[in-house]
Write a protein that holds these residues in place. Sequence first.
Motif: not given
Length: 197
Positions: A140, A147, A161, A164, A169, A171, A192
Amino acid sequence: MMDPEIAAIDAAMREQGKTKADLGRLLGLDSASVSRIFGGKRRLQLHEAREIQAWLGGTARAIEAGGKVMPMPGLVPLYGWVGAATESRLTIAEQNLRGYVPMHPNQQHVRDAFALEVSDISMVPRYEPGEIIYVAPNRWPSRGQDCVMVTIEGAGLLKRFVRRDPDLLVLHQLNPDKELHFEMAQVAAIHSVVGRG
């Protein structure tokens, strides 16, 4: 410092008395293209590596052995492409192996590390199409870290990222600039990005 794959080819060529001009004739490349290969400015394509192996009699430390592409020390597999949500798909599977590239220093001691090629402009100016990114799988990312998110449908998305939540999630995409939301049920894996080149 020469790429380990190219260094092995160079050593085998010297041992057999073969020249770079001979290699150029084999691959149908001019001297400038051959110089770019040995200078690290042009990667060998997988079919070219196979031709070279056959030409050298397999002495350049197996790029291919028993019909299967094999890594050499200091190299990581280069899989498929990664890009925007609606255009590019990523499947991290052996059948999509495109070759091997030198390991990024941040991938040392990372199990199953690999690399991907950027396919689109969704993260320009951070990443350009054709650029290689280096990945630590199933790790993560930290907030603000780049990511690769893989959806259950197999799409591979290169994004930044944000956060979360239990079921969500978030982004960030740079081009066009927007925040993307994915239900966690859509996420098959997240990796990652630990380097670029």
